[in-house]
Motif scaffolding. Structure first.
Motif, PDB file in Angstrom:
ATOM      1  N   PHE A 130       0.780   4.246  -3.151  1.00 30.42           N
ATOM      2  CA  PHE A 130       1.494   3.911  -1.921  1.00 30.42           C
ATOM      3  C   PHE A 130       1.434   5.083  -0.932  1.00 30.42           C
ATOM      4  N   THR A 131       1.543   6.305  -1.449  1.00 30.92           N
ATOM      5  CA  THR A 131       1.414   7.492  -0.594  1.00 30.92           C
ATOM      6  C   THR A 131       0.016   7.548   0.019  1.00 30.92           C
ATOM      7  N   LEU A 132      -1.018   7.310  -0.807  1.00 34.62           N
ATOM      8  CA  LEU A 132      -2.392   7.297  -0.296  1.00 34.62           C
ATOM      9  C   LEU A 132      -2.579   6.199   0.739  1.00 34.62           C
ATOM     10  N   LEU A 133      -1.980   5.054   0.484  1.00 29.80           N
ATOM     11  CA  LEU A 133      -2.071   3.926   1.410  1.00 29.80           C
ATOM     12  C   LEU A 133      -1.483   4.293   2.767  1.00 29.80           C
ATOM     13  N   THR A 134      -0.349   4.953   2.748  1.00 29.76           N
ATOM     14  CA  THR A 134       0.299   5.381   3.988  1.00 29.76           C
ATOM     15  C   THR A 134      -0.569   6.391   4.739  1.00 29.76           C
ATOM     16  N   GLU A 135      -1.099   7.382   4.020  1.00 27.30           N
ATOM     17  CA  GLU A 135      -1.942   8.401   4.644  1.00 27.30           C
ATOM     18  C   GLU A 135      -3.205   7.787   5.234  1.00 27.30           C
ATOM     19  N   LEU A 136      -3.831   6.892   4.484  1.00 26.08           N
ATOM     20  CA  LEU A 136      -5.058   6.261   4.978  1.00 26.08           C
ATOM     21  C   LEU A 136      -4.782   5.376   6.189  1.00 26.08           C
ATOM     22  N   SER A 137      -3.659   4.695   6.190  1.00 25.99           N
ATOM     23  CA  SER A 137      -3.296   3.842   7.333  1.00 25.99           C
ATOM     24  C   SER A 137      -3.125   4.672   8.596  1.00 25.99           C
ATOM     25  N   VAL A 138      -2.475   5.825   8.457  1.00 26.49           N
ATOM     26  CA  VAL A 138      -2.291   6.719   9.609  1.00 26.49           C
ATOM     27  C   VAL A 138      -3.646   7.208  10.108  1.00 26.49           C
ATOM     28  N   ARG A 139      -4.511   7.614   9.183  1.00 26.63           N
ATOM     29  CA  ARG A 139      -5.857   8.075   9.569  1.00 26.63           C
ATOM     30  C   ARG A 139      -6.642   6.963  10.261  1.00 26.63           C
ATOM     31  N   MET A 140      -6.546   5.762   9.718  1.00 23.15           N
ATOM     32  CA  MET A 140      -7.275   4.631  10.282  1.00 23.15           C
ATOM     33  C   MET A 140      -6.809   4.351  11.708  1.00 23.15           C
ATOM     34  N   GLN A 141      -5.513   4.353  11.932  1.00 27.72           N
ATOM     35  CA  GLN A 141      -4.975   4.070  13.264  1.00 27.72           C
ATOM     36  C   GLN A 141      -5.308   5.186  14.255  1.00 27.72           C
ATOM     37  N   GLN A 153     -10.556   1.248   6.815  1.00 28.65           N
ATOM     38  CA  GLN A 153      -9.935  -0.051   6.588  1.00 28.65           C
ATOM     39  C   GLN A 153     -10.309  -0.590   5.197  1.00 28.65           C
ATOM     40  N   GLY A 154     -11.559  -0.400   4.809  1.00 25.70           N
ATOM     41  CA  GLY A 154     -11.994  -0.810   3.468  1.00 25.70           C
ATOM     42  C   GLY A 154     -11.281  -0.026   2.388  1.00 25.70           C
ATOM     43  N   ARG A 155     -11.092   1.261   2.619  1.00 23.61           N
ATOM     44  CA  ARG A 155     -10.372   2.094   1.637  1.00 23.61           C
ATOM     45  C   ARG A 155      -8.901   1.690   1.551  1.00 23.61           C
ATOM     46  N   VAL A 156      -8.291   1.372   2.684  1.00 20.67           N
ATOM     47  CA  VAL A 156      -6.899   0.911   2.694  1.00 20.67           C
ATOM     48  C   VAL A 156      -6.789  -0.359   1.854  1.00 20.67           C
ATOM     49  N   ARG A 157      -7.717  -1.283   2.051  1.00 22.27           N
ATOM     50  CA  ARG A 157      -7.727  -2.526   1.274  1.00 22.27           C
ATOM     51  C   ARG A 157      -7.842  -2.235  -0.221  1.00 22.27           C
ATOM     52  N   ASP A 158      -8.778  -1.357  -0.591  1.00 18.14           N
ATOM     53  CA  ASP A 158      -9.000  -1.043  -1.999  1.00 18.14           C
ATOM     54  C   ASP A 158      -7.779  -0.382  -2.633  1.00 18.14           C
TER      55      ASP A 158
END
Length: 168
Positions: A130-141, A153-158
């Motif tokens: 969940f922490t990784l998901l949050t960090e990746l979402s911020v990076r993606m945006q 976006q693919g990494r967030v999905r995975d």
């Protein structure tokens, strides 16, 4: 693939009653690159193949999972592996591999201490993903490059799917 990794990869499934012991050995030796999809698939196949039943209706190929000391050692190695990769968003496949190794062990025991240990490990994975998901979402945006955005976006999905699989 190195020669040592090739040998480890090729011998993991040798001997149906040795598969879980081989998995534990490779977790401890860290010869295999757990980030690789083919290693994940090999381990998934090893732990999900049922094999024949014994005369007592036990799964012969998974007999080690009824041994408390084996599962304790397995969980200790999985926790060590998780500690070494936690926080690295490139290790999604490794985290998925840890999950596919924890779940059969949990489903094959009635020992409360083992179940508690396994659930704690799954909660740790949930928190880390969940922490990784949050960090990746911020990076993606924050990404202005469309190609990088699609990759993230693919990494967030995975990572989201990996986190979700801890609830299975």
């Amino acid at each position: 693939m190195t020669m040592h990794e090739f040998i480890a990869f090729g011998s993991l499934r040798s001997g149906p009653r040795l598969q879980w012991m081989n998995v534990l050995r490779e977790l401890r030796a860290r010869t295999l690159n757990f980030r690789r999809e083919e290693v994940h698939l090999l381990l998934a196949q090893a732990v999900s193949q049922v094999g024949p039943f014994s005369s007592e209706e036990e799964l012969l190929w998974h007999k080690e999972l009824s041994n408390v000391s084996f599962i304790t050692a397995l969980f200790a190695e999985l926790e060590s592996l998780m500690a070494s990769i936690e926080g690295n968003w490139l290790e999604g496949v490794t985290i998925s591999t840890i999950i596919i190794l924890v779940c059969p062990a949990l489903s094959s025991t009635w020992e409360e201490s083992i179940k508690s240990h396994g659930y704690l490990l799954l909660r740790r994975i949930q928190s880390a993903t969940f922490t990784l998901l949050t960090e990746l979402s911020v990076r993606m945006q924050a990404s202005s490059d469309e190609t990088v955005g699609w990759e993230l976006q693919g990494r967030v999905r995975d990572v989201a799917l990996t986190c979700q699989s801890t609830f299975d």
